[in-house]
Design a protein around this motif. Structure first.
Motif, PDB file in Angstrom:
ATOM      1  N   LYS A 194       0.910  -1.053  -0.086  1.00 15.36           N
ATOM      2  CA  LYS A 194      -0.100   0.092  -0.020  1.00 15.36           C
ATOM      3  C   LYS A 194       0.971   1.337  -0.031  1.00 15.36           C
ATOM      4  CE  LYS A 194      -3.699  -2.119   2.731  1.00 15.36           C
ATOM      5  NZ  LYS A 194      -4.291  -2.012   4.283  1.00 15.36           N
ATOM      6  N   ALA A 236      -6.152   7.667  -5.592  1.00 16.92           N
ATOM      7  CA  ALA A 236      -6.424   6.317  -4.714  1.00 16.92           C
ATOM      8  C   ALA A 236      -6.805   4.969  -5.662  1.00 16.92           C
ATOM      9  CB  ALA A 236      -7.238   6.487  -3.602  1.00 16.92           C
ATOM     10  N   GLY A 237      -6.386   3.811  -5.588  1.00 15.54           N
ATOM     11  CA  GLY A 237      -6.916   2.866  -6.231  1.00 15.54           C
ATOM     12  C   GLY A 237      -6.100   1.870  -6.381  1.00 15.54           C
ATOM     13  N   HIS A 238      -6.288   0.792  -7.356  1.00 16.71           N
ATOM     14  CA  HIS A 238      -5.525  -0.373  -7.594  1.00 16.71           C
ATOM     15  C   HIS A 238      -4.553  -0.212  -8.582  1.00 16.71           C
ATOM     16  CE1 HIS A 238      -4.468  -4.541  -7.144  1.00 16.71           C
ATOM     17  NE2 HIS A 238      -4.696  -4.673  -8.661  1.00 16.71           N
ATOM     18  N   ASP A 297      -1.862  -1.045  -3.826  1.00 16.54           N
ATOM     19  CA  ASP A 297      -2.968  -0.006  -3.718  1.00 16.54           C
ATOM     20  C   ASP A 297      -2.315   1.247  -3.303  1.00 16.54           C
ATOM     21  OD1 ASP A 297      -4.707  -2.102  -4.390  1.00 16.54           O
ATOM     22  OD2 ASP A 297      -4.882  -2.898  -2.372  1.00 16.54           O
ATOM     23  N   VAL A 298      -3.039   2.432  -3.790  1.00 20.72           N
ATOM     24  CA  VAL A 298      -2.916   3.693  -3.183  1.00 20.72           C
ATOM     25  C   VAL A 298      -4.019   3.873  -2.375  1.00 20.72           C
ATOM     26  CG1 VAL A 298      -2.407   5.904  -3.929  1.00 20.72           C
ATOM     27  CG2 VAL A 298      -1.438   4.412  -5.041  1.00 20.72           C
ATOM     28  N   VAL A 299      -3.927   4.250  -1.160  1.00 21.05           N
ATOM     29  CA  VAL A 299      -4.900   4.750  -0.150  1.00 21.05           C
ATOM     30  C   VAL A 299      -4.985   5.822  -0.140  1.00 21.05           C
ATOM     31  CG1 VAL A 299      -4.657   2.267   0.797  1.00 21.05           C
ATOM     32  CG2 VAL A 299      -3.462   4.244   1.639  1.00 21.05           C
ATOM     33  N   PHE A 305     -20.089  13.838   1.932  1.00 22.60           N
ATOM     34  CA  PHE A 305     -19.064  12.768   1.250  1.00 22.60           C
ATOM     35  C   PHE A 305     -17.637  13.526   1.645  1.00 22.60           C
ATOM     36  CE2 PHE A 305     -22.644  11.538  -0.874  1.00 22.60           C
ATOM     37  CZ  PHE A 305     -22.444  10.272  -1.082  1.00 22.60           C
ATOM     38  N   LEU A 320     -12.256   9.730  -1.946  1.00 19.74           N
ATOM     39  CA  LEU A 320     -13.022   9.628  -0.919  1.00 19.74           C
ATOM     40  C   LEU A 320     -12.542   8.569   0.192  1.00 19.74           C
ATOM     41  CD1 LEU A 320     -16.143   9.615  -0.378  1.00 19.74           C
ATOM     42  CD2 LEU A 320     -16.421   7.375  -1.206  1.00 19.74           C
ATOM     43  N   PRO A 338     -12.624   6.352   3.020  1.00 17.86           N
ATOM     44  CA  PRO A 338     -13.525   5.202   3.384  1.00 17.86           C
ATOM     45  C   PRO A 338     -13.443   4.699   4.971  1.00 17.86           C
ATOM     46  CG  PRO A 338     -11.821   4.078   2.307  1.00 17.86           C
ATOM     47  CD  PRO A 338     -11.455   5.533   2.225  1.00 17.86           C
ATOM     48  N   GLU A 380     -24.576   5.288  -3.339  1.00 15.80           N
ATOM     49  CA  GLU A 380     -23.195   4.875  -3.056  1.00 15.80           C
ATOM     50  C   GLU A 380     -23.290   3.161  -3.270  1.00 15.80           C
ATOM     51  OE1 GLU A 380     -21.321   5.609   0.529  1.00 15.80           O
ATOM     52  OE2 GLU A 380     -19.324   5.343  -0.468  1.00 15.80           O
ATOM     53  N   THR A 417     -20.856  -0.620  -3.350  1.00 15.87           N
ATOM     54  CA  THR A 417     -19.723  -1.223  -3.423  1.00 15.87           C
ATOM     55  C   THR A 417     -19.660  -2.418  -4.222  1.00 15.87           C
ATOM     56  OG1 THR A 417     -20.547  -2.889  -1.690  1.00 15.87           O
ATOM     57  CG2 THR A 417     -19.468  -0.814  -0.798  1.00 15.87           C
ATOM     58  N   VAL A 467      -7.377  -9.296 -11.742  1.00 16.91           N
ATOM     59  CA  VAL A 467      -7.765  -8.455 -10.619  1.00 16.91           C
ATOM     60  C   VAL A 467      -9.156  -8.856  -9.723  1.00 16.91           C
ATOM     61  CG1 VAL A 467      -7.806  -5.950  -9.562  1.00 16.91           C
ATOM     62  CG2 VAL A 467      -6.449  -6.600 -11.551  1.00 16.91           C
ATOM     63  N   MET A 506     -11.009  -7.018  -6.922  1.00 12.08           N
ATOM     64  CA  MET A 506     -10.904  -5.762  -6.145  1.00 12.08           C
ATOM     65  C   MET A 506     -12.322  -5.442  -5.653  1.00 12.08           C
ATOM     66  SD  MET A 506      -8.008  -4.652  -5.186  1.00 12.08           S
ATOM     67  CE  MET A 506      -8.347  -3.110  -4.609  1.00 12.08           C
ATOM     68  N   ARG A 507     -12.278  -4.813  -4.453  1.00  9.29           N
ATOM     69  CA  ARG A 507     -13.679  -4.057  -4.381  1.00  9.29           C
ATOM     70  C   ARG A 507     -13.565  -2.632  -4.408  1.00  9.29           C
ATOM     71  NH1 ARG A 507     -15.551  -1.761   0.809  1.00  9.29           N
ATOM     72  NH2 ARG A 507     -17.995  -2.534   1.297  1.00  9.29           N
ATOM     73  N   LEU A 555     -15.560   1.372  -4.341  1.00  9.27           N
ATOM     74  CA  LEU A 555     -16.431   2.235  -3.625  1.00  9.27           C
ATOM     75  C   LEU A 555     -16.988   3.157  -4.988  1.00  9.27           C
ATOM     76  CD1 LEU A 555     -15.316   3.665  -0.333  1.00  9.27           C
ATOM     77  CD2 LEU A 555     -17.363   2.200  -0.876  1.00  9.27           C
ATOM     78  N   GLN A 595     -13.570   4.204  -6.995  1.00 14.19           N
ATOM     79  CA  GLN A 595     -12.122   4.112  -6.289  1.00 14.19           C
ATOM     80  C   GLN A 595     -12.011   2.827  -5.862  1.00 14.19           C
ATOM     81  OE1 GLN A 595     -11.426   7.543  -3.736  1.00 14.19           O
ATOM     82  NE2 GLN A 595     -11.026   6.091  -2.135  1.00 14.19           N
ATOM     83  N   ALA A 596     -10.762   1.985  -6.196  1.00 15.39           N
ATOM     84  CA  ALA A 596     -10.760   0.894  -5.479  1.00 15.39           C
ATOM     85  C   ALA A 596     -10.199   0.921  -4.069  1.00 15.39           C
ATOM     86  CB  ALA A 596      -9.676   0.025  -6.305  1.00 15.39           C
ATOM     87  N   GLU A 597     -10.875  -0.020  -3.344  1.00 13.01           N
ATOM     88  CA  GLU A 597     -10.664   0.162  -1.768  1.00 13.01           C
ATOM     89  C   GLU A 597      -9.535  -0.977  -1.397  1.00 13.01           C
ATOM     90  OE1 GLU A 597     -13.178   0.437   2.237  1.00 13.01           O
ATOM     91  OE2 GLU A 597     -13.952  -0.614   0.339  1.00 13.01           O
ATOM     92  N   ALA A 598      -8.252  -0.661  -0.816  1.00 14.89           N
ATOM     93  CA  ALA A 598      -7.326  -1.560  -0.336  1.00 14.89           C
ATOM     94  C   ALA A 598      -8.049  -2.669   0.514  1.00 14.89           C
ATOM     95  CB  ALA A 598      -6.023  -0.845   0.101  1.00 14.89           C
ATOM     96  N   GLU A 599      -7.643  -3.779   0.730  1.00 20.15           N
ATOM     97  CA  GLU A 599      -8.018  -4.923   1.528  1.00 20.15           C
ATOM     98  C   GLU A 599      -7.364  -4.697   2.949  1.00 20.15           C
ATOM     99  OE1 GLU A 599      -8.030  -8.642   0.296  1.00 20.15           O
ATOM    100  OE2 GLU A 599      -9.181  -8.260  -1.657  1.00 20.15           O
TER     101      GLU A 599
END
Lengths: 375, 286, 167
Positions: B29, B77-79, B96-98, B128, B136, B138, C119, C121, C142, C144-145, C147, C163-167
């Motif tokens: 990350k 942010a993303g994969h 991943d970039v968070v 938001f 965003l 989370p 919104e 997921t 890939v 991925m989850r 948002l 936006q992909a959410e890191a696990e």
């Protein structure tokens, strides 16, 4: 000469020939439109004299029409034109006479009464005006007298106007998510009633602006079939007063030509409103409203402009209720003369004969348009 | 702590990624906008590709060395998929970039901008939460909603975000005027102006007096049921019924009252209304 | 909600940008799970999910063809800005990326009270392939989850946040 050149030559010669024929022996209607005397008949009868006058008015041959009048000494040509077209910009300014009809009312050896009906084509549909003309014999022909209605004179006065005006600053273009904008006015349909007519289905109703700001409004109705799928959508178009001031109510009528109520499971009503700049001026009093019974059922009355500015076009909408207060019909009329300050102008709205018996009360509203913008 | 976490994010969780003939050491990350590095094995020159839905990078690299990416290189942010192409060798991986956990912006959806006084749950607000790079956020964070009414009465609630969003509902109060509706998270806040406007007229009443051949009709000051003055411009309809005929006029309120002159007819019945609210009735007998 | 309460399998045909191949992505919709003052009509939920799933087609077409104009129909706001920036960078570098979604597991998690945002997921399975001057540099599968925030436009829901959410 090749074949193409020969064909071009023949077409050119044919064109020249047709132009010559049209110039030497023009059809009467073309002559009339070109300002000639083609459609004019001999004024050997009172009806022919009035018919000729009507044709000249239709062709806007004002000078010839004026010159043909027996009583032209009583008024000027501009007054004659003003009497027909209006002294101020109004609905007639953008219209013309489509056709005329003449009906003899009374005749003797030396004079006669003849009714002239002028069918105007206006931007909001046909409009009919009727004048009863006195026609006199002048030697071997007849001459019409024009029943001039002179320019109304508004007494010199100062009418202070300090009505409220609303101006709106919108958010502007661009993405609106997460930003703030002026709220659309809150409007509510307070009555809605479908009516089956021979020509199709009609949705009648009333819309209230329940907000504190002016609203530009319209209403759309969607007919849903037995399986709840939409099969027709129509809007109120001009059978509505589009500008509603706070707490003002307008009737609306939406027509679905050819549709049948038996095919309709439900109706989805969609009122639309948007905030617009507006003025609370002018105030128009609707005076002496009369429900006239059948035959020829109608609502008649007078509009009195209580403001100081000239109202160029007035649109009168009548809502007719039965004894239980339900809307049974909505009808309208555009008044084809300008409303001068404090000067009564009559109106007449026709009610379908079969519905007239059900009508027990009415409510009338007026939408007005002033040159330079909606007021 | 945050610096340590960022450092661990940057270097501590790097993992080798299998490749056909070389390897990539990638961080699992990266915090948005932070510096990071990617190490490869092998020899010779190669090309490193980093591709995501928000950003794409391409770098010429020396295989077997560490490639440094300065702060601000990747901020969406993303994969991100990583591909390495070298002298007949290839490797790939992903990281991943968070989002930065420090909020920098909030989108505040407040409705309506104008409503009648005294409405329960009439005002809604949704937020938001975003970081400085418009990612965003989370992770759950508290949002404070505060509504200050014209009478300085304040309603507030604190709501924790879920998946970056939070919402609340509030009441309009009895007094007309302008509300300030503020949503805040830490040092950042966003303000919306809510107009509380009077409701329908209440107890609409008119009086009549002769004015020559006319009747002068005038309402009392028009107020709603909470005592707020109904705004000027509101239409009041006077209707006079006489001898089977009727006269009507729509008059806008001016300085809180509506007044008009109508023809005086003996035995006329005069009514007043505003919208769907009916007022009193007068019988004119003169 | 009855439709959404039962697990729904939809098949959306997601065409490739080149038109050379078309694949089907399976769409699995979980029952909506959120608390809010505004009820979410079945029709609205279905339309939002349909429009979101379709947005992957234009996303792929835009990134595969480096055509930012293809984003207009389905993306708005920051999501569109970020994708456009990525496309500009791809064009500058002579790169293309090919995204092919294979499966979606979607759940609506928030419907804002004023109705201007939904919104959700989405746990997506997709393939991503990178091409440098039309030469493939590799492909990855890939899982991925994501948002996703959708907002209503004139005719459809548009993606505002993806936006992909890191696990």
């Amino acid at each position: 000469m090749n074949k193409g050149g020969l064909l071009a030559g023949m077409l050119g010669a044919a064109t020249i020939g047709l132009v010559v024929i049209g110039t030497v022996w023009p059809v009467s209607s073309a002559r009339a439109y070109a300002g000639g005397q083609g459609l004019l008949r001999s004024s050997s009868t009172p009806e022919a004299a009035v018919q000729n006058l009507g044709d000249q008015i239709r062709a806007q041959a004002w000078q010839r029409a004026y010159e043909s009048l027996a009583n032209k000494a009583q008024f000027t040509e501009p007054e004659f034109v003003g009497d027909l077209m209006g002294y101020y910009p109004n609905l007639r300014t953008y219209s013309g006479v489509d056709h005329v009809e003449v009906f003899p009312l009374h005749a003797s050896d030396n004079d006669a009464e003849v009714q002239l009906k002028l069918y105007w084509s206006t931007v909001v549909g046909p409009s009919v005006s009727t004048r009863d003309l006195h026609v006199v014999r002048d030697g071997d022909h007849w001459v019409a007298e024009w029943p001039i209605v002179k320019r109304p004179v508004v007494p010199p006065q100062v009418i202070p106007v300090n009505y409220l005006r609303w101006d709106v600053i919108y958010r502007g273009p661009g993405d609106d998510w997460g930003t703030q904008d002026v709220e659309s006015p809150h409007v509510r349909i307070v009555d809605m009633h479908p009516v089956q007519r021979a020509e199709g289905l009609v949705i009648l109703g009333e819309l209230l602006n329940e907000d504190v700001v002016p609203a530009y409004v319209s209403v759309t109705a969607t007919l849903l079939g037995k399986d709840q799928t939409p099969f027709a959508t129509e809007g109120s178009f001009d059978k509505i007063s589009h500008l509603l001031l706070p707490k003002q109510v307008t009737p609306f009528l939406i027509q679905f030509p050819g549709a049948s109520l038996s095919d309709v499971q439900s109706v989805r009503m969609t009122p639309f409103s948007t905030l617009v700049p507006a003025s609370a001026d002018p105030v128009i009093e609707i005076d002496n409203e009369h429900l006239n019974p059948a035959p020829g059922a109608s609502l008649t009355g007078q509009l009195i402009n209580q403001s100081g500015q000239v109202v160029n076009v007035a649109h009168v909408l009548g809502t007719f209720y039965d004894s239980t207060g339900h809307v049974v019909w909505i009808a309208d009329q555009y008044v084809d003369s300008a409303l001068l300050p404090q000067t009564p102008v009559p109106f007449e709205i026709h009610i379908p004969e079969d519905l007239a018996r059900k009508v027990s009360s009415e409510r009338t509203v007026v939408a007005s348009y002033t040159a330079g913008g909606v007021s | 702590m945050r610096a340590v976490a960022a450092f661990l994010l940057m270097i501590g969780v790097a993992a080798p990624v299998c490749a056909q003939s070389s390897e990539l050491m990638l961080p699992a990350k990266v915090e948005a906008g932070a510096a990071f590095s990617i190490q490869s094995t092998g020899t010779g020159k190669g090309t490193l590709y980093i591709a995501g839905l928000g950003q794409v990078l391409k770098r010429d690299v020396q295989l077997g060395e560490t490639t440094w990416f300065p702060a601000g290189t990747l901020y969406n942010a993303g994969h991100y998929a990583v591909f390495l192409a070298g002298n007949g060798s290839a490797a790939s991986g992903a990281f991943d970039v968070v989002p930065v956990s420090q909020p920098a912006d909030l989108s505040f959806l407040a409705r309506p901008s104008r409503l009648a006084v005294g409405l329960h749950d009439g005002i809604t607000g949704a937020v938001f939460l975003f970081d400085a790079y418009k990612n965003l956020i989370p992770v759950s964070m508290p949002i404070e909603f505060r509504l200050t009414s014209p009478s300085s009465e304040t309603q507030s609630s604190t709501v924790v975000t879920h998946n970056g969003a939070a919402w609340t509902v509030m009441d309009s109060t009895a007094k007309q005027g302008t509300d300030k509706f503020v949503a805040s998270s830490g040092a950042i806040s966003s303000t919306r102006i809510i107009g509380q406007v009077p409701g329908d007229p209440c107890g609409l009443k008119m009086s009549a007096k002769p004015a020559g051949r006319q009747i002068q009709l005038q309402t009392d000051p028009v107020r709603d049921c909470s005592g707020n003055a109904v705004p000027d411009g509101t239409i009041v309809t006077f209707t006079e019924a006489y001898n089977g005929a009727q006269s009507t006029v729509d008059v806008p309120l001016k300085r809180g009252i509506a007044q008009v002159e109508m023809p005086a007819h003996a035995d006329a019945t005069i009514t007043v209304a505003s919208g769907v609210i009916l007022g009193n009735q007068i019988r004119w007998e003169k | 909600m009855t439709t959404l309460k039962s697990i729904l399998i939809l098949c959306a045909v997601l065409g490739s940008a080149t038109g050379a191949a078309a694949a089907q992505a399976t769409v699995h919709v979980e029952p909506a799970s959120f608390q809010g003052p505004r009820p979410l009509a079945d029709q609205t939920a279905k339309a939002a999910i349909r429009d979101y799933i379709e947005s992957w087609q234009s996303l792929n077409a835009a990134l595969d063809g480096n055509r930012a104009d293809l984003l207009d129909a389905d993306f708005v706001g920051d999501a569109k800005d970020k994708l456009m920036a990525a496309i500009q960078e791809q064009s500058r570098l002579g790169i293309r990326t090919h995204y092919e979604d294979r499966a979606h597991d979607v759940q609506i998690v928030f419907y804002s009270p004023e109705g201007l945002s939904i919104e959700l997921t989405d746990t997506v399975d997709y393939d991503v392939q990178l091409l440098d001057h039309d030469k493939s540099q590799g492909m990855q599968r890939v899982h991925m989850r994501y948002l996703v925030v959708l907002t209503p436009a004139e005719l459809r829901w548009k993606v505002r946040v993806l936006q992909a959410e890191a696990e």
